[in-house]
Design a protein around this motif. Structure first.
Motif, PDB file in Angstrom:
ATOM      1  N   LEU A  25      -6.911  -6.030  25.679  1.00 25.84           N
ATOM      2  CA  LEU A  25      -6.788  -6.939  24.543  1.00 25.84           C
ATOM      3  C   LEU A  25      -7.193  -6.259  23.242  1.00 25.84           C
ATOM      4  CD1 LEU A  25      -8.147 -10.231  26.149  1.00 25.84           C
ATOM      5  CD2 LEU A  25      -5.839  -9.883  25.240  1.00 25.84           C
ATOM      6  N   VAL A  26      -8.249  -5.459  23.301  1.00 25.21           N
ATOM      7  CA  VAL A  26      -8.695  -4.725  22.109  1.00 25.21           C
ATOM      8  C   VAL A  26      -7.595  -3.782  21.631  1.00 25.21           C
ATOM      9  CG1 VAL A  26     -10.299  -2.947  21.271  1.00 25.21           C
ATOM     10  CG2 VAL A  26     -11.162  -4.893  22.582  1.00 25.21           C
ATOM     11  N   TRP A  27      -6.987  -3.034  22.560  1.00 24.23           N
ATOM     12  CA  TRP A  27      -5.891  -2.120  22.186  1.00 24.23           C
ATOM     13  C   TRP A  27      -4.739  -2.892  21.559  1.00 24.23           C
ATOM     14  CZ3 TRP A  27      -7.093   2.468  21.314  1.00 24.23           C
ATOM     15  CH2 TRP A  27      -7.882   3.250  22.152  1.00 24.23           C
ATOM     16  N   GLU A  28      -4.396  -4.041  22.141  1.00 24.01           N
ATOM     17  CA  GLU A  28      -3.269  -4.827  21.630  1.00 24.01           C
ATOM     18  C   GLU A  28      -3.555  -5.359  20.226  1.00 24.01           C
ATOM     19  OE1 GLU A  28      -2.873  -7.650  24.779  1.00 24.01           O
ATOM     20  OE2 GLU A  28      -1.374  -6.445  25.833  1.00 24.01           O
ATOM     21  N   ILE A  29      -4.787  -5.794  19.991  1.00 27.59           N
ATOM     22  CA  ILE A  29      -5.166  -6.278  18.655  1.00 27.59           C
ATOM     23  C   ILE A  29      -5.076  -5.140  17.644  1.00 27.59           C
ATOM     24  CG2 ILE A  29      -7.083  -7.157  17.258  1.00 27.59           C
ATOM     25  CD1 ILE A  29      -7.980  -8.709  19.807  1.00 27.59           C
ATOM     26  N   ILE A  30      -5.587  -3.966  18.013  1.00 25.56           N
ATOM     27  CA  ILE A  30      -5.541  -2.811  17.117  1.00 25.56           C
ATOM     28  C   ILE A  30      -4.102  -2.424  16.795  1.00 25.56           C
ATOM     29  CG2 ILE A  30      -5.979  -0.320  17.000  1.00 25.56           C
ATOM     30  CD1 ILE A  30      -8.618  -0.842  18.470  1.00 25.56           C
ATOM     31  N   GLN A  31      -3.255  -2.420  17.800  1.00 28.06           N
ATOM     32  CA  GLN A  31      -1.851  -2.061  17.578  1.00 28.06           C
ATOM     33  C   GLN A  31      -1.182  -3.031  16.613  1.00 28.06           C
ATOM     34  OE1 GLN A  31       0.123  -1.652  21.388  1.00 28.06           O
ATOM     35  NE2 GLN A  31      -1.678  -0.614  22.194  1.00 28.06           N
ATOM     36  N   VAL A  56       3.353  -1.908  10.850  1.00 26.49           N
ATOM     37  CA  VAL A  56       4.038  -2.157   9.591  1.00 26.49           C
ATOM     38  C   VAL A  56       5.520  -2.340   9.893  1.00 26.49           C
ATOM     39  CG1 VAL A  56       4.626  -1.258   7.313  1.00 26.49           C
ATOM     40  CG2 VAL A  56       2.367  -0.786   8.294  1.00 26.49           C
ATOM     41  N   PRO A  57       6.158  -3.468   9.483  1.00 22.29           N
ATOM     42  CA  PRO A  57       5.546  -4.592   8.780  1.00 22.29           C
ATOM     43  C   PRO A  57       4.594  -5.372   9.689  1.00 22.29           C
ATOM     44  CG  PRO A  57       7.778  -5.145   9.437  1.00 22.29           C
ATOM     45  CD  PRO A  57       7.590  -3.691   9.770  1.00 22.29           C
ATOM     46  N   GLN A  58       3.797  -6.252   9.102  1.00 16.78           N
ATOM     47  CA  GLN A  58       2.799  -6.988   9.856  1.00 16.78           C
ATOM     48  C   GLN A  58       3.436  -7.850  10.930  1.00 16.78           C
ATOM     49  OE1 GLN A  58       0.350  -9.152   7.043  1.00 16.78           O
ATOM     50  NE2 GLN A  58      -0.958  -7.375   6.704  1.00 16.78           N
ATOM     51  N   THR A  59       2.716  -7.946  12.065  1.00 14.61           N
ATOM     52  CA  THR A  59       3.217  -8.705  13.194  1.00 14.61           C
ATOM     53  C   THR A  59       3.033 -10.200  12.973  1.00 14.61           C
ATOM     54  OG1 THR A  59       3.104  -8.875  15.602  1.00 14.61           O
ATOM     55  CG2 THR A  59       1.021  -8.703  14.433  1.00 14.61           C
ATOM     56  N   ASN A  60       3.629 -11.008  13.840  1.00 18.96           N
ATOM     57  CA  ASN A  60       3.504 -12.462  13.788  1.00 18.96           C
ATOM     58  C   ASN A  60       2.030 -12.858  13.861  1.00 18.96           C
ATOM     59  OD1 ASN A  60       3.386 -15.215  14.437  1.00 18.96           O
ATOM     60  ND2 ASN A  60       5.341 -15.143  15.510  1.00 18.96           N
ATOM     61  N   PRO A  61       1.503 -13.567  12.857  1.00 19.28           N
ATOM     62  CA  PRO A  61       0.069 -13.911  12.862  1.00 19.28           C
ATOM     63  C   PRO A  61      -0.344 -14.771  14.046  1.00 19.28           C
ATOM     64  CG  PRO A  61       1.237 -15.107  11.133  1.00 19.28           C
ATOM     65  CD  PRO A  61       2.174 -14.072  11.652  1.00 19.28           C
ATOM     66  N   LEU A  62       0.573 -15.602  14.565  1.00 21.52           N
ATOM     67  CA  LEU A  62       0.232 -16.439  15.714  1.00 21.52           C
ATOM     68  C   LEU A  62       0.014 -15.602  16.965  1.00 21.52           C
ATOM     69  CD1 LEU A  62       2.641 -19.491  15.205  1.00 21.52           C
ATOM     70  CD2 LEU A  62       0.200 -19.321  14.667  1.00 21.52           C
ATOM     71  N   LEU A  63       0.823 -14.551  17.136  1.00 16.94           N
ATOM     72  CA  LEU A  63       0.648 -13.659  18.284  1.00 16.94           C
ATOM     73  C   LEU A  63      -0.675 -12.901  18.186  1.00 16.94           C
ATOM     74  CD1 LEU A  63       4.216 -12.125  18.769  1.00 16.94           C
ATOM     75  CD2 LEU A  63       3.068 -13.818  20.203  1.00 16.94           C
ATOM     76  N   LEU A  64      -0.972 -12.417  16.978  1.00 17.41           N
ATOM     77  CA  LEU A  64      -2.219 -11.686  16.779  1.00 17.41           C
ATOM     78  C   LEU A  64      -3.420 -12.603  17.014  1.00 17.41           C
ATOM     79  CD1 LEU A  64      -3.787  -9.191  15.986  1.00 17.41           C
ATOM     80  CD2 LEU A  64      -3.344  -9.728  13.585  1.00 17.41           C
TER      81      LEU A  64
END
Length: 318
Positions: A161-167, A172-180
């Motif tokens: 989960l930590v790796w996925e959050i960092i990725q 760029v461009p920013q990912t979907n905020p709901l997924l993050l």
């Protein structure tokens, strides 16, 4: 260094007073993102050039810090915690979480020139109540409640989960905020802090049923345990107690991708981890990720992470 000193609410004290204010304190990659009202994520991967102490004010709420590389000490009130990768048993990383009903002063101590990699998550009480247990977060609203600290090892699931959050923070461009945000919720829901501070129903992400959450966790565990021997969607679905169609729908709902895409990303994450720890060369990491051709692996790796496998090895040497 002057830029660092000008950050609001941050005080800097150098171990060597003879260092010029115009000197470079650190250089690397830094990302910060605010999600909704009361959630702030910060990620840094940098080379620090000298020893220093940074003092900053933490807002009331929950603060979660993970140092993946470096020798850093955190001091808050009478609590001291040192992250030192050379002293971690079997290389297991640590996660530190603090909850406080009032603002606290934090001292971050860096002991000398070193490479530092970290992720921090700051969540306000309002955000916590709105995201966990249908608003029934059970921490007292009394601002005089003393700070509470929780230190725990990063399990394989938490590290993923930590790796996925960092990725997603670095993308760029920013990912979907709901997924993050869903990743952050999943990580915080699995920590000792939320287990003690919140209602037993804490781990149900908003918009999912208990059964969906259970199926998802069983499927993810199955994928984790068999990362080196990929399974079919049907096999994973049977182990999770649902249909292949239902599992695909669930992964798209919670992860924004198919089951196989998630499994491929897991293998790539493991290859990234192996390269960062320098336990494998590019060809070995390519095989770990399931690629027969290192060239194809490098292309897919750059597309996912934004840099090549060899850039990681070069950066680590420097």
């Amino acid at each position: 260094m002057d830029d660092f000193r000008r950050r609001p609410g941050v005080e800097l004290q150098l171990a060597d007073a003879s260092i010029s204010p115009q000197s470079v304190l650190m250089q690397g990659h830094f990302h910060q993102r605010a999600l909704g009202e009361g959630l702030v994520l910060r990620f840094g991967d940098s080379r620090e050039e000298c020893a220093y102490t940074a003092t900053a004010e933490l807002d009331a709420g929950l603060c979660c810090v993970i140092f993946l590389r470096g020798d850093i000490e955190i001091r808050i009130a009478d609590f001291h915690h040192r992250f030192d990768e050379t002293r971690m048993e079997n290389g297991v990383k640590k996660l530190l979480t603090m909850y406080s009903g009032s603002p606290q002063t934090m001292h971050r101590i860096s002991r000398g020139p070193q490479q530092v990699r970290y992720l921090s998550i700051a969540a306000s009480e309002r955000w916590l109540k709105s995201r966990f247990s249908n608003g029934q977060y059970s921490v007292s609203d009394n601002k005089f409640v003393p700070p509470r600290f929780f230190s725990e090892s990063l399990s394989q699931q938490k590290q993923l989960l930590v790796w996925e959050i960092i990725q997603q923070l670095s993308r760029v461009p920013q990912t979907n905020p709901l997924l993050l945000e869903s990743k952050v919720i999943a990580l915080l829901a699995s920590t000792a802090a939320t287990e003690e501070l919140s209602d037993p129903a804490r781990s149900l992400v908003v918009g999912t049923t208990t059964r969906e959450r259970q199926c998802f966790l069983r499927a993810r565990e199955m994928i984790l345990q068999n990362a080196s021997e990929p399974l079919s969607v049907a096999e994973i679905a049977r182990a999770a107690g649902t249909s292949a169609t239902g599992l695909q729908r669930l992964f798209r709902k919670l992860e924004g991708m198919s089951v196989m895409e998630y499994a491929r990303r897991l293998r790539m994450n493991r290859a990234l981890d192996a390269l960062r720890s320098r336990s494998m060369n590019v060809q070995q990491a390519s095989a770990l990720a399931g690629f027969r051709s290192p060239a194809n692996f490098a292309t897919a790796f750059r597309k996912m992470f934004g840099f090549s496998p060899r850039e990681i090895l070069t950066a680590d040497r420097n």
